[in-house]
Design a protein around this motif. Sequence first.
Motif, PDB file in Angstrom:
ATOM      1  N   TRP A  89       0.786  -1.185  -0.025  1.00 34.89           N
ATOM      2  CA  TRP A  89       0.036   0.013   0.105  1.00 34.89           C
ATOM      3  C   TRP A  89       0.854   1.342   0.035  1.00 34.89           C
ATOM      4  CZ3 TRP A  89       0.495   3.318   4.106  1.00 34.89           C
ATOM      5  CH2 TRP A  89       1.058   2.787   5.214  1.00 34.89           C
ATOM      6  N   VAL A  90       2.051   1.080   0.364  1.00 32.38           N
ATOM      7  CA  VAL A  90       3.166   2.286   0.198  1.00 32.38           C
ATOM      8  C   VAL A  90       3.595   2.176  -1.266  1.00 32.38           C
ATOM      9  CG1 VAL A  90       5.192   3.192   0.918  1.00 32.38           C
ATOM     10  CG2 VAL A  90       3.782   1.884   2.478  1.00 32.38           C
ATOM     11  N   PRO A  91       3.388   3.353  -1.987  1.00 37.30           N
ATOM     12  CA  PRO A  91       3.955   3.469  -3.295  1.00 37.30           C
ATOM     13  C   PRO A  91       5.310   3.509  -3.482  1.00 37.30           C
ATOM     14  CG  PRO A  91       3.059   5.419  -2.573  1.00 37.30           C
ATOM     15  CD  PRO A  91       2.865   4.746  -1.485  1.00 37.30           C
ATOM     16  N   PRO A  92       6.073   3.055  -4.637  1.00 33.16           N
ATOM     17  CA  PRO A  92       7.369   3.172  -4.832  1.00 33.16           C
ATOM     18  C   PRO A  92       7.704   4.579  -5.335  1.00 33.16           C
ATOM     19  CG  PRO A  92       6.216   2.121  -6.757  1.00 33.16           C
ATOM     20  CD  PRO A  92       5.116   2.500  -5.722  1.00 33.16           C
ATOM     21  N   VAL A  93       7.860   5.412  -4.408  1.00 31.93           N
ATOM     22  CA  VAL A  93       8.232   6.713  -4.632  1.00 31.93           C
ATOM     23  C   VAL A  93       9.245   7.435  -3.997  1.00 31.93           C
ATOM     24  CG1 VAL A  93       5.928   7.299  -5.685  1.00 31.93           C
ATOM     25  CG2 VAL A  93       6.292   7.912  -3.515  1.00 31.93           C
ATOM     26  N   GLU A  94       9.744   6.536  -3.064  1.00 32.97           N
ATOM     27  CA  GLU A  94      10.748   6.967  -2.087  1.00 32.97           C
ATOM     28  C   GLU A  94      11.933   7.850  -2.682  1.00 32.97           C
ATOM     29  OE1 GLU A  94      13.205   5.331   1.710  1.00 32.97           O
ATOM     30  OE2 GLU A  94      11.145   4.244   1.463  1.00 32.97           O
TER      31      GLU A  94
END
Length: 150
Positions: free
Chosen positions: A28-33
Amino acid sequence: MTEMGTEWDARIRHAPESDNHSRCVNSWVPPVEELLWRTARASTLVCFYPFCSHNSLRLATSSDFATAEDLGPCIVYCYDDYGSSDRRPEYWVWDVWPQDWLRKPALRTYDVHAAVRELERLTADFVPAEARTPTPKRRTIAAEGDHVTE
């Protein structure tokens, strides 16, 4: 390089691994880090000590967490609609930490640059510990035989 610069660089080096994990497990955490950390690193936010709290970019006035002030404003990243097939990463910029879910974020956007600019605006009045002017010690000239404390 400063300690803060080193920490920013470490966050950026770790971000691809975190993003890959998010992709592999359908998180649920998008890969945008990585995108977020790189964008923030190129901004005025670099004067603060960066840290993360799960899916958020947080800032402190210094790396000494015993004396540092954690800044309330932060960026939380999530999906706009996790269950949707066309979900998109969204950035929520909060002016307080922890988030008060009875309030609305200062900004909700799909644009990482807009999110970082808003965080810059919200942190403009904070002063990093390294930039603070130490209070000078007062010295007095003592007469011979006086007991002097500093």
